[in-house]
Write an enzyme that holds these catalytic residues in place. Structure first.
Site, PDB file in Angstrom:
ATOM      1  N   GLY A  50       0.801  -1.224   0.000  1.00  0.00           N
ATOM      2  CA  GLY A  50       0.000   0.000   0.000  1.00  0.00           C
ATOM      3  C   GLY A  50       0.827   1.265   0.000  1.00  0.00           C
ATOM      4  N   CYS A  51       2.102   1.154  -0.377  1.00  0.00           N
ATOM      5  CA  CYS A  51       2.954   2.342  -0.373  1.00  0.00           C
ATOM      6  C   CYS A  51       3.347   2.682  -1.799  1.00  0.00           C
ATOM      7  CB  CYS A  51       4.220   2.077   0.408  1.00  0.00           C
ATOM      8  SG  CYS A  51       3.929   1.252   1.968  1.00  0.00           S
ATOM      9  N   GLN A  52       3.563   3.965  -2.045  1.00  0.00           N
ATOM     10  CA  GLN A  52       4.104   4.368  -3.345  1.00  0.00           C
ATOM     11  C   GLN A  52       5.544   3.905  -3.451  1.00  0.00           C
ATOM     12  OE1 GLN A  52       3.914   8.560  -3.906  1.00  0.00           O
ATOM     13  NE2 GLN A  52       1.686   8.597  -3.858  1.00  0.00           N
ATOM     14  N   SER A  53       6.243   3.994  -2.301  1.00  0.00           N
ATOM     15  CA  SER A  53       7.634   3.559  -2.283  1.00  0.00           C
ATOM     16  C   SER A  53       7.663   2.135  -1.748  1.00  0.00           C
ATOM     17  CB  SER A  53       8.440   4.485  -1.395  1.00  0.00           C
ATOM     18  OG  SER A  53       7.842   4.565  -0.120  1.00  0.00           O
TER      19      SER A  53
END
Ligand SMILES: Cc1ncc(COP(=O)(O)O)c(C=O)c1O
Lengths: 416, 151
Positions: free
Chosen positions: B62-65
């Site tokens: 669930g993270c962009q990174s």
């Protein structure tokens, strides 16, 4: 370019500062800085005219459409159908029957993908490109799964253009559908869709053009493009969320089965058998987004008050200025350097993650998008986790472009 | 949940550097640039993340990174966490989370109001569920670990 009238020469052709006053949201502060909104590719902002049209629709004429035997229903219906007419003219579609309301570009593509299922058989091929938005990939993959057809992507060149050799080699007698984006949301590339559609049509291929990122920048002519389907979302065209458009050639729309069932889309319902309504209603089950349609109509009217050529020239100037300033940020690389682009730059900066760039620009009041832009296959092609993307609209100024680059320089100083 | 065998507990985050230090620093730094420079520096104090632990089990979705999280449960009952990210700001914010949550018994950890701490630092928007940068999922994962260890 239109020839300039004498009256026009005496006043600025496109006064961006006057235009900005039409967009109330733009004159606010974010994190203590004047908002610089450069996320127009994700969704653009609405002019006062759209807000007022929707407000007065609800205050003065709301009712359900097509059904009532009363004055408000007539008013609502004529506003709603009037908006359809505006979209028809905007796209230069031959008939308003060919304009279907959807929730957006995504739903429009899903509608077509569903409708074409009966035409496909195992071994048929659907041509897309590597630069498509997921909205123009996944519905086709789902269709392929259902029918046994195959989805094949046209290659992209390192500059971010569609590779025409790849297109020509993939186009074959097995190709049934070509679905390509008019403008890439992740790179800004304007694709030669008229050419590609013509080549595909010559082989009897059904063509769909995803115009989501094109319509905010120029006015497509679906007859000149020759495509069978053209889709876009109102919210990127300075209109409301929750509504979009599917243009489709009447003969194909007639041949396609309805998608959703319910009210509006029927002529007669009986347990012995139901007959469907004519176009466009056959594809519009249930109460539609009436106020949103009215808002989209107002957005199209608003755009018609602006000088198109001057507006496009102003947008070009934004892109040019941005390109000139790239070298002022060491380590910055633009992803997508096609010859023909809308004002949008996707970029990376050595040592920084796109989300770092997004967070630190936000601190400075600048809104951009960081991520994969719903174009994971394209990011994979470039070997990037994502990019930072500044996407401009006609209401952005050259000063804002300069502020973006000054802000990027500041960010870089923070990390070194 | 298994604790990592690799010892990363000898680090300043949550031991010699406390939340009081972070609050004091933020008080002195009055513009955003200095505050973010501080956050970035704090991120540099994260101990190196063992390559062998970069696996699906430790990946925070669930993270962009890309974000990884492991933990180590000390014999004295204290829980230590380690986070890694390829985004520099996320590393810095993760370091603040570690300052707040490291070196506590699981039960104590669960009592810490991380939202309030971030609110005080005027950084709440970074961990709010709307931001979608994964810090929220990271915090839930930490709380899950603490709940499991506390049980
Ligand atoms: C090229 C392109 N196609 C389709 C879409 C999907 O539009 P919507 O989410 O409004 O349906 C987008 C939105 O970002 C887009 O950029």
């Amino acid at each position: 370019m239109s020839t300039l009238s004498v009256a026009k020469i005496t006043q600025p052709l496109f006064d961006v500062h006057a235009v900005r006053r039409d967009f109330p949201i733009l004159s606010q502060q974010v994190n203590g800085k004047p908002l610089v909104y450069l996320d127009n590719g994700a969704s653009s902002q609405r002019p006062e005219a759209v807000l007022q049209a929707m407000d007065s629709y609800y205050r003065e004429m709301h009712s359900n459409v097509h059904r009532g035997a009363h004055t408000l229903a007539d008013r609502a219906t004529s506003a709603f159908e009037g908006a359809r007419k505006k979209v028809q003219q905007f796209l230069n579609a031959p008939s308003a029957r060919e304009i279907i309301w959807t929730r957006g570009a995504t739903e429009a593509i899903n509608l077509v993908a569903n409708g074409l299922a009966p035409l496909l058989k195992p071994g048929d091929e659907i041509l897309l490109s590597q630069m498509e938005h997921h909205a123009n990939i996944v519905p086709w993959q789902m269709l392929a799964e259902r029918t046994g057809a195959r989805v094949l992507p046209i290659d992209v060149t390192p500059e971010g253009e569609l590779d025409m050799d790849s297109f020509h080699s993939l186009l074959s007698e097995r190709t049934r559908i070509l679905a390509i984006t008019h403008v890439s949301n992740a790179l800004g590339t304007v694709n030669p869709v008229a050419d590609m559609v013509a080549k595909a049509k010559a082989q009897g291929v059904i063509t769909l053009v995803d115009g989501a990122q094109a319509v905010p920048h120029f006015q497509p002519d679906v007859q000149a493009l020759g495509c069978d389907f053209y889709v876009f979302s109102a919210h990127k065209l300075f209109g409301p969320t929750g509504i979009g458009v599917l243009y489709g050639k009447a003969e194909l729309l007639e041949a396609m089965p309805p998608w959703q069932g319910g009210g509006e889309m029927i002529e007669r319902v009986s347990f012995a058998g139901t007959t469907y309504n004519t176009l466009p209603y056959k594809f519009e089950a249930g109460t539609p987004a009436i106020a949103e349609a009215v808002g989209l109509g107002a957005a199209i009217d608003y755009l018609a008050t602006l000088d198109r050529d001057a507006m496009e020239a102003a947008e070009n100037a934004l892109l040019q200025r941005a390109n000139e300033l790239v070298t002022s940020v060491p380590g910055m690389t633009v992803i997508g350097t096609a010859r023909h682009k809308v004002p949008l730059i996707s970029f990376k900066i050595d040592g920084l993650h796109p989300s770092d760039i997004g967070t630190l620009l936000d601190q400075q009041g600048i809104a951009i998008r960081a991520g994969h832009h719903c174009a994971m296959p394209l990011m994979e092609y470039y070997g990037l986790p994502g990019t930072a993307r500044a996407s401009f609209a006609f209401y952005n100024t050259l000063e804002e472009v300069e502020q973006l680059f000054a802000a990027l320089q500041k960010i870089q100083r923070l990390f070194t | 949940m298994t604790t990592s065998a690799i010892d990363f507990t000898k680090n300043p985050l949550g031991t010699s550097t406390t939340m009081e230090d972070v609050f004091d620093a933020f008080e002195l730094l009055d513009d955003w640039e200095d505050r973010y420079a501080f956050i970035i520096d704090l991120g540099k104090q994260l101990p190196p993340f063992p390559d062998s632990e970069r696996n699906e089990k430790n990946y925070v979705h669930g993270c962009q990174s890309q974000v990884w999280l492991i933990h180590h449960y000390e014999a004295d009952g204290k829980l230590f966490l380690l986070i890694d990210s390829d985004a520099i700001i996320v590393r810095g914010l993760a370091a603040i989370i570690l300052v707040a949550l490291n070196n506590h018994e699981p039960r104590e950890l669960l009592a810490i109001d991380i939202d309030e701490l971030f609110e005080r630092l005027d950084l709440f928007r970074h961990i709010s569920p709307t931001r979608g940068n994964g810090l929220r999922s990271m915090i839930s994962k930490i709380r899950d670990i603490a709940s499991t260890e506390a049980a």
